[in-house]
Write an enzyme that holds these catalytic residues in place. Structure first.
Site, PDB file in Angstrom:
ATOM      1  N   ASP A   1       3.518  21.996 -33.676  1.00 25.76           N
ATOM      2  CA  ASP A   1       4.573  22.224 -34.649  1.00 25.76           C
ATOM      3  C   ASP A   1       4.010  21.798 -36.008  1.00 25.76           C
ATOM      4  O   ASP A   1       2.992  21.106 -36.072  1.00 25.76           O
ATOM      5  CB  ASP A   1       5.808  21.396 -34.284  1.00 25.76           C
TER       6      ASP A   1
ATOM      7  N   CYS B   1       3.606   1.446   2.595  1.00 29.71           N
ATOM      8  CA  CYS B   1       4.794   0.667   2.237  1.00 29.71           C
ATOM      9  C   CYS B   1       5.672   1.466   1.285  1.00 29.71           C
ATOM     10  O   CYS B   1       6.898   1.499   1.421  1.00 29.71           O
ATOM     11  CB  CYS B   1       4.398  -0.648   1.581  1.00 29.71           C
TER      12      CYS B   1
ATOM     13  N   ASP C   1      12.184  21.369 -31.091  1.00 30.31           N
ATOM     14  CA  ASP C   1      10.975  21.473 -30.265  1.00 30.31           C
ATOM     15  C   ASP C   1      11.218  21.055 -28.818  1.00 30.31           C
ATOM     16  O   ASP C   1      10.320  21.184 -27.981  1.00 30.31           O
ATOM     17  CB  ASP C   1       9.855  20.596 -30.842  1.00 30.31           C
TER      18      ASP C   1
ATOM     19  N   CYS D   1       0.827  -1.202   0.000  1.00 38.72           N
ATOM     20  CA  CYS D   1       0.000   0.000   0.000  1.00 38.72           C
ATOM     21  C   CYS D   1       0.863   1.255   0.000  1.00 38.72           C
ATOM     22  O   CYS D   1       2.088   1.183  -0.070  1.00 38.72           O
ATOM     23  CB  CYS D   1      -0.927   0.015   1.216  1.00 38.72           C
TER      24      CYS D   1
END
Length: 755
Positions: free
Chosen positions: A449, A50, A638, A47
């Site tokens: 782009d 943990c 980019d 969980c």
């Protein structure tokens, strides 16, 4: 379904072998700058608490740069500094807090062992519990004392196997936690089961009217049902990465130096290894074809069903399927460093990102132990002070501990993220980061782009003009130093014509502009006209792009390229507009070419002739206005804009730098993945909020009921397991097809001018 439980510890087989320091070093991946990465399987992780404990323990080590736990995959990824070349003993460090760490390859088969052990324990608990309940009916119906005593003894005999064998899952986990100085949810469960059984044995020999054997066995049965369902659902949720791994071969036929062919495991393949790929085999590692002519099915990575012809010198990628004739391939990278391995790691790391919801859930899990354990002690003291009944007081305090487990809260976010990532992958979109799903659902602006994104990545050289063969040879020689699509188009064009390879000096590539080199003492440039010719170039034609070759600013040659709009671009733009999302184009091309494509796909706002820094500044400006921007690009130019944006996306055909900077990768050769990603992200955001609401309402209602004594340990176990199962089941609803109905699809097509 309890937290922090060690399922494997309940199995009779010996546990997995802990890897040594040398094994960890060999399994580590070099990240550069002295940083290395290792991924370890932690089957005991249950969980959010943990996860927090593992991350905090590893993070305190001075050589650890970052530790990130993955609950669904039950793995922890560690970045550590390799100053002396030897890593810390991570497995031993994890062992000090009661968890077992193994290498992922060794832990791969543990799942089947866990589920078979759970099913055996569940069968025993179910058989015992049901039969005890049948016997209890007679007791509740008012059996005489002698019959009641006999039934209690029979119930005790039936309860023993369930308490000893089926309950061992919880006892061993609780004991391991306590000896390491921590408490997990199996501690109160074990106390509740043993106290209930012990009090029932006492009542039986004291000839009491009631015994509680059905409470202890039913508690074990209900918790095992919840844990088994949780295990099965999580395994199903993470099957996208697992199924991808299953598609890969476990080994390959290697050609030895003496010509022998030997089948070896993938771990033995390194860069330079020659492999024989028979028809029907998948390529085990990225490489280069040495001999043979064949066709490849590359749909696993590209989504394209069309086979591709390949021959000597061709590049292949791990996962490509050979559908033609045998090939001899030389590996250029180990299987673990292949494109497919990177894709597999992306899928497994999808929930590593910490969204705001996940941060909130992790904080709640950390507060659980001190708050709830303190509340349980106060409950016991209060009830004992009022009733003077230690049995009732213990029962209610244990119920509070069980019912307040934050399992549902811990599962609320990661389960949705993993299911969403699998759904995206099956439809050709890879999410690199689970938190990106939350950011994608928030966007209000999309910036595209042009070249390689809205248009096909491979341009076609339409016409070329040059003063003589030397100039043409110069342009071709320069173009071979770049992987830009226009440079490749020139090289492809030259392969069908006569030209001379020239020796160039001081070659360098200027991002967003072109190539520059020296030849016979003069400077030549190949690239954007405004840069290469210092602004003396003619305008480019509409719907086309032009690059020029110049010498000291004088134009010697020009090359005109045509573009083809990528499939699905117009529909993607209209889909975004139909959701009220602003759409813009930001490109390095000239205004005429940019406007021609913008008109075709339906974009109204266009900014052309933008350099890489201009793109990043434009994204920054939009963010400064409070806009949540998604950038969709493909190239090196980019990369900064992709990183600057709120969330980013890149086609699979984009550059390596572009892919590493993006949050999402479109595997297919079209823009349809944009609609899939946005729709899935929106639905995921709704499901996460629903899961949080379920978890909060559960705790708000259940804890007061337990405090007031309206829930015994059995009811608490049912409520806790049900809450977790509801959260997981709600996350699985994302797998239901959310495609818009036909009427909406027809409306989008009409807006886009398609069909």
């Amino acid at each position: 379904m309890t937290c922090c439980a060690s399922i494997a510890s309940s199995l009779p087989e010996p546990g997995p072998r802990r890897p040594g320091v040398d094994e960890v070093a060999l399994a580590s991946k070099d990240l550069g700058s002295g940083l290395r990465q290792i991924t370890l399987s932690v089957p005991d992780m249950r969980c959010g608490a943990c996860m927090a404990l593992l991350e905090s323990t590893l993070g305190k080590h001075p050589e650890v740069h970052m530790a990130r736990a993955n609950l669904t995959a039950k793995r922890v990824t560690i970045h550590w500094h390799a100053e002396n070349g030897s890593p810390p003993d991570f497995a031993a460090l994890i062992g000090t807090i009661g968890y077992t760490a193994v290498l992922p390859m060794e832990g791969r088969d543990q799942s089947d062992g866990e589920i078979s052990g759970l099913l055996r324990a569940l069968a025993v608990a179910g058989f015992c519990s049901m039969n005890i309940m049948v016997l209890s009916v007679s007791v509740w119906a008012g059996a005489d004392p002698a019959t009641r005593q006999t039934l209690h003894l029979m119930s005790a005999a039936l309860a023993l196997p369930a308490v000893i064998y089926s309950g061992a899952t919880f006892y061993r986990s609780a004991w391991r936690a306590l000896v390491h100085g921590r408490a997990n949810m199996d501690v109160p469960v074990s106390i509740g089961v043993l106290l209930s059984f012990g009090l029932s044995v006492y009542d039986t020999f004291a000839e009491g009217r009631q015994a509680y054997f059905e409470a202890s066995t039913s508690l074990i049965f209900i918790l095992l049902v919840g844990r088994t369902l949780d295990h099965l659902m999580r395994r199903r949720a993470r099957s996208a990465a697992a199924s991808l791994a299953d598609m890969m071969p476990k080994g390959a036929n290697v050609i030895r130096a003496d010509g022998r062919i030997e089948y070896v495991p993938l771990s033995d393949i390194v860069s330079g290894t020659r492999t024989l790929i028979a028809a029907g085999d998948r390529i085990p590692a990225d490489g280069t074809i040495l001999s043979g002519q064949s066709e490849l099915d590359r749909s696993l990575l590209t989504g394209e069903s069309r086979w591709e012809a390949v021959g000597p010198g061709g590049q292949v990628r791990a996962g490509d399927l050979n559908v033609g004739h045998p090939l001899t391939v030389e590996a250029t990278a180990a299987p673990g460093d292949s494109t497919l391995a990177d894709l597999h790691r992306m899928l497994e790391a999808v929930e590593d990102g910490r969204s705001q919801y996940q941060i909130l859930a992790d904080r709640a899990a950390r507060l659980y132990a001190p708050v709830i354990h303190g509340l349980s002690v106060l409950t016991f003291l209060s009830w004992f002070a009022v009733t003077q009944d230690i049995h009732l007081s213990l029962t209610i305090s244990i119920s509070v501990l069980i019912i307040a487990c934050p399992c549902a809260l811990g599962l609320a976010v990661p389960m949705v993220q993993v299911v969403a990532a699998r759904r995206l992958f099956t439809q050709g979109v890879v999410a690199r980061d689970g938190s990106a799903l939350e950011r994608l659902a928030e966007i209000d602006t999309v910036v595209f782009d042009k070249t390689g994104t809205l248009t096909q990545y491979e341009p076609t050289l339409l016409t070329g003009n040059w003063t003589g063969p030397l100039e043409f040879s110069l342009a071709v020689s320069l173009s071979r130093f770049s992987s830009h699509p226009m440079s490749r188009a020139i090289a492809d064009y030259a392969s069908r014509r006569e030209w001379e390879a020239l020796a160039l000096d001081d070659v360098r590539e200027i991002q967003g502009n072109g190539l520059e080199a020296s030849f016979r003492g003069e400077v030549y440039r190949l690239g954007r006209a405004a840069w290469a010719a210092s602004g003396d170039a003619d305008d480019r034609t509409a719907a086309a792009s032009t690059i020029v070759l110049t010498r000291q600013g004088e134009i010697l040659a020009s090359f005109v390229f045509g573009e083809k709009v990528r499939a699905g671009s117009a529909m993607a733009v209209q889909f975004l507009k139909s959701r009220g999302i602003a759409v813009e184009m930001l490109t390095g091309d000239v205004p005429e070419a940019a406007l021609a494509v913008a008109r075709e796909v339906g974009i109204d706002s266009v900014k052309a002739a933008a350099l890489p820094k201009d793109k990043a500044e434009a994204i920054d400006a939009l963010r400064g206005l409070g806009r949540k921007v998604m950038m969709i690009g493909d190239g090196i130019n980019d990369a900064v804009a992709l990183k600057t944006a709120h969330v980013s996306m890149v086609p699979a055909s984009g550059s390596d730098i572009g892919r590493s900077a993006a949050d999402f990768i479109l595997l297919n050769g079209d823009m349809d993945g944009i609609k899939v990603a946005l729709t899935t992200a929106g639905r995921a955001a709704v499901l996460i909020r629903q899961n949080f609401a379920l978890a909060i309402v559960y705790n708000a209602c259940s804890i007061p009921l337990a405090l007031l004594g309206y829930a015994n340990p059995l009811i608490a176990a049912i409520a806790m397991s049900t809450s977790s199962i509801l959260v997981v089941a709600n996350a699985m609803r994302l797998e239901i097809d959310g495609t818009p109905p036909g009427r909406e699809m027809r409306r989008i097509k009409k807006l886009a001018g398609v069909g």
